[in-house]
Motif scaffolding. Sequence first.
Motif, PDB file in Angstrom:
ATOM      1  N   LEU A  99       0.824  -1.228   0.030  1.00 15.49           N
ATOM      2  CA  LEU A  99      -0.096   0.100  -0.013  1.00 15.49           C
ATOM      3  C   LEU A  99       0.933   1.201  -0.161  1.00 15.49           C
ATOM      4  N   ILE A 100       2.015   1.301   0.834  1.00 18.04           N
ATOM      5  CA  ILE A 100       2.907   2.363   0.939  1.00 18.04           C
ATOM      6  C   ILE A 100       3.428   2.287  -0.401  1.00 18.04           C
ATOM      7  N   ASN A 101       4.018   1.284  -1.018  1.00 15.33           N
ATOM      8  CA  ASN A 101       4.791   1.439  -2.204  1.00 15.33           C
ATOM      9  C   ASN A 101       3.871   1.874  -3.646  1.00 15.33           C
ATOM     10  N   LEU A 102       2.669   1.497  -3.335  1.00  9.70           N
ATOM     11  CA  LEU A 102       1.604   2.030  -4.596  1.00  9.70           C
ATOM     12  C   LEU A 102       1.135   3.458  -4.286  1.00  9.70           C
ATOM     13  N   GLY A 103       1.561   3.758  -2.778  1.00  9.95           N
ATOM     14  CA  GLY A 103       0.944   5.254  -2.901  1.00  9.95           C
ATOM     15  C   GLY A 103      -0.554   5.277  -2.611  1.00  9.95           C
ATOM     16  N   ILE A 104      -1.164   4.116  -1.950  1.00  5.07           N
ATOM     17  CA  ILE A 104      -2.626   4.028  -1.838  1.00  5.07           C
ATOM     18  C   ILE A 104      -3.071   4.065  -0.383  1.00  5.07           C
ATOM     19  N   TYR A 105      -1.973   4.071   0.524  1.00  5.33           N
ATOM     20  CA  TYR A 105      -2.431   3.822   1.901  1.00  5.33           C
ATOM     21  C   TYR A 105      -3.718   4.406   2.435  1.00  5.33           C
ATOM     22  N   ASP A 106      -3.380   5.577   2.296  1.00  5.76           N
ATOM     23  CA  ASP A 106      -4.436   6.515   2.885  1.00  5.76           C
ATOM     24  C   ASP A 106      -6.069   6.310   2.008  1.00  5.76           C
ATOM     25  N   ASP A 107      -5.802   6.034   0.735  1.00  2.00           N
ATOM     26  CA  ASP A 107      -7.103   5.873   0.153  1.00  2.00           C
ATOM     27  C   ASP A 107      -7.814   4.608   0.381  1.00  2.00           C
ATOM     28  N   VAL A 108      -6.990   3.600   0.530  1.00  2.00           N
ATOM     29  CA  VAL A 108      -7.348   2.195   0.915  1.00  2.00           C
ATOM     30  C   VAL A 108      -7.970   2.489   2.442  1.00  2.00           C
ATOM     31  N   GLN A 109      -7.329   2.961   3.247  1.00  2.00           N
ATOM     32  CA  GLN A 109      -7.920   3.181   4.553  1.00  2.00           C
ATOM     33  C   GLN A 109      -9.443   3.820   4.532  1.00  2.00           C
ATOM     34  N   GLN A 110      -9.557   4.977   3.683  1.00  2.86           N
ATOM     35  CA  GLN A 110     -10.714   5.421   3.434  1.00  2.86           C
ATOM     36  C   GLN A 110     -11.722   4.601   2.892  1.00  2.86           C
ATOM     37  N   ALA A 111     -11.392   3.708   1.841  1.00  2.00           N
ATOM     38  CA  ALA A 111     -12.242   3.012   1.201  1.00  2.00           C
ATOM     39  C   ALA A 111     -12.734   1.774   2.442  1.00  2.00           C
ATOM     40  N   MET A 112     -11.874   1.253   2.966  1.00  2.00           N
ATOM     41  CA  MET A 112     -12.199   0.224   4.091  1.00  2.00           C
ATOM     42  C   MET A 112     -13.254   0.669   5.110  1.00  2.00           C
ATOM     43  N   GLU A 113     -12.816   2.104   5.387  1.00  2.00           N
ATOM     44  CA  GLU A 113     -13.728   2.881   6.418  1.00  2.00           C
ATOM     45  C   GLU A 113     -15.040   3.191   5.712  1.00  2.00           C
TER      46      GLU A 113
END
Length: 839
Positions: A99-113
Amino acid sequence: QTVPDPRLVCPPVRVEDDRTGLNIETLKRAFLDNLFYIQGKFPDIATQNDYYMALAYTVRDRLLKRWLKTAQTYTEQGSRTVCYLSAEFLLGPHLGKNLINLGIYDDVQQAMEELGLDLETLLEQEEEPGLGNGGLGRLAACYLDSMATLEIPSIGYGIRYEYGIFEQDIRDGWQIERSDKWLRSGYPWEVPRPEWSVPVKIGGHTEQYTDERGRFRVRWVPHHVVMGVPHDTPLLGYQVNTANTLRLWRAEAAESFDFDAFNSGDYVGAVHEKMVSENISKVLYPNDNISQGKELRLLQQIFFVSCSLQDMIRIMEGQKIPLEKFHEKFVVQMNDTHPAIAVAELMRLLIDDHCMTWDQAWGITTRTFAYTNHTLLPEALERWPIALFKKLLPRHLELIYEINQRFLDDVRIRYPEQPQMLSQMSIIDESGERYVRMAHLACVGSMAINGVAALHTELLKQGVLHDFYEMYPKKFNNKTNGVTPRRFMVLSNPRLSRAITERIGPNWVKHLDELKKLESYVDDPNFRQEFRQIKFDIKQELATYIQQNYGVAINPNSLFDIQAKRIHEYKRQHLNALYIVTLYNRIKANPNIEITPRTFLFGGKAAPGYYTAKLIIKLINAIGDVVNRDPDVRDRLKVLFLKDYSVKFAQRIYPAADLSEQISTAGKEASGTGNMKFAMNGALTIGTLDGANIEIREEVGEENFFLFGMTADEVYARKAQGYNPYDYYQSNSELKLAIDRIASGFFSHGDRKLFQPLLDTLMHRDDYMLFADYQAYIDCQDYVGQVFQDVDRWTRMTILNVARMGKFSSDRAIRDYCEDFWKISPVPIEIEEYSPEAI
Ligand code: GPQ
């Protein structure tokens, strides 16, 4: 090659299409699809593991285009490639890192939320592949991360152990081992590639024959054949399209063999053989810095080495590169001597299977390999009994004899007047029972040799590999270890990382030297306050975790003093324990004494057969049991052994530390890498002049490092004088009191025998010189306690530590390897951007 049906031609690779888009809506849809189509669940009955798997597959889908495109680019360009051969890869969990390396950590966090799920909880679900013991295996993983991030074509080759490092439990203070079943709930990160399986021959005998062109040849008739089946994992770099491959081999019985036995009616025999073959990749040897010399271990080594070299040859054939160019296409880095049999195996493949002459094969071999040494400890140096070698690898033994004879001819020419050089340098140890010395084979067969920190490389040159250094000085070149800031800062310490990025921008993640810019904030009250607050919050979280899991209350304002690493006498966890007992004795003597409140935390596994290491674990737990409950202590001291230390757990530990214990006997720790991870997260180091500690101290400044103890030279000198630990015991009253308290049974319900073996060793041998360093350590620790009270000074020191750790990024290490040994430059991977009109 056949032309594929045009309907089967892939559309151009695009990242942002409907299926693998990176925006929140697409991520959510893909996640729910995967939950349904892969896990086969409706959300209402899905478990946390189902959610984790669905998310893992969602992320994997987003790696695949990059991965395949990377492989395709390397193939098309015939890129020069590093093959990193290692018996261990201690990867840690994949999901968060990807997630970090793809640069989508925060977006995935929000998607899951938005789906009512908590990303942290899902990340916790992942079982890490514990395919390594400690520093050596973790270093390999950091290097793969850096190679991908630096866009260096590379393949990691190793073994897909079915059981990785054991799971550690603590029962009654003792270590208990449980088998690690990391594959039990499915492992979404790998792709098996059975079509690229390769045979590996074992045992039997050799025959000489003359081929149709009248050439003298050797044929190896094996006792049996094992198949290696590759299992590939994509390793994505940070903010690049490069996803390199980790190729791990699983052993499988060769079908033809089963079949023969089956035909002859020996069904049970056939199944037995199948079992024997599959045993090869069954379990990781749980030893760190110890070689046990077991037959199965030698089988593991030849197994993964032969598979990997055959795979390289297959790749060259696929790219139509003639085999004469092997050393131009590949450089093979050997992670310690575990893969050193590769020197003989490549010779065998080139000569026996590909008809090269000796000189041609040797020219290629010695331009291909490089060897990293990771230890000076004699018990870790690998030697294999000749008889065992002959039984399992008869052809390799012949080749090694030939390599050795030619090598010794050179030695004779170089040292005509010194016949002892022959026996000293020989690949064969003939001083008693005869052995193959793997380090000598590695040195003779490599173009480059390195230690893992400046001191270590110097000690190698003076000691263990001195003769080889004299003979081939240009082959030697230090490569100080490094660690990846992506996992050990960005992922493990997001709050610190954010605070840093807010001040100096985001480039430090790829160019760790830029942390230097933080120095201008060292006197900024806002930054200091934030820095302190972050540390405090993380300590509080760890305190909560410990309360919940161990039922012990710890004070987040106390000094968190942490030693987390494998348990080994040379690492001296028991020296740390002696300080705890000393503090405790002071409190018992004077309950109102002023001391800085401390929480001592330990983590680490002991090799299951290493009795003394296990006794050290028991001692720490025994001390904790008494100290943590003694009302006189009034919560000023807490001692805890945290079980089952792993990469995942390490990521929680480093950010919470105030003090990092790096207290090995000088000259024994080749480098250490935990020392770097702690310091990057704002812990100060108490340490000896050993391994990379020396370089860390040079970088952060001596005033920001707690140094104590003898130097490596002093250790050798003291030993040479005749070291008598008992003298220290008798003349140092606090030391005597500490030892006597343990000996009295005070920590063992009156049992005076329990710790006697440990104490006897200390009093009469003390190989690792705890007693000689005791007073210096105590004084230094007392000083640490004082400095910790001075909050401003401490904060300043920690900020400067973080700011000055740039050198210890594995990116720097990999750049050094590339320039000095590998001669490889980056190969960027281009991926067309998504544009809806193009569909
Ligand atoms: N190391 Cl030989 C291991 O972790 N296991 C081993 O079997 C050997 C070495 C370590 C070494 O002890 C550390 O000092 C190094 O930092 C680490 O390798 C990586 O080089």
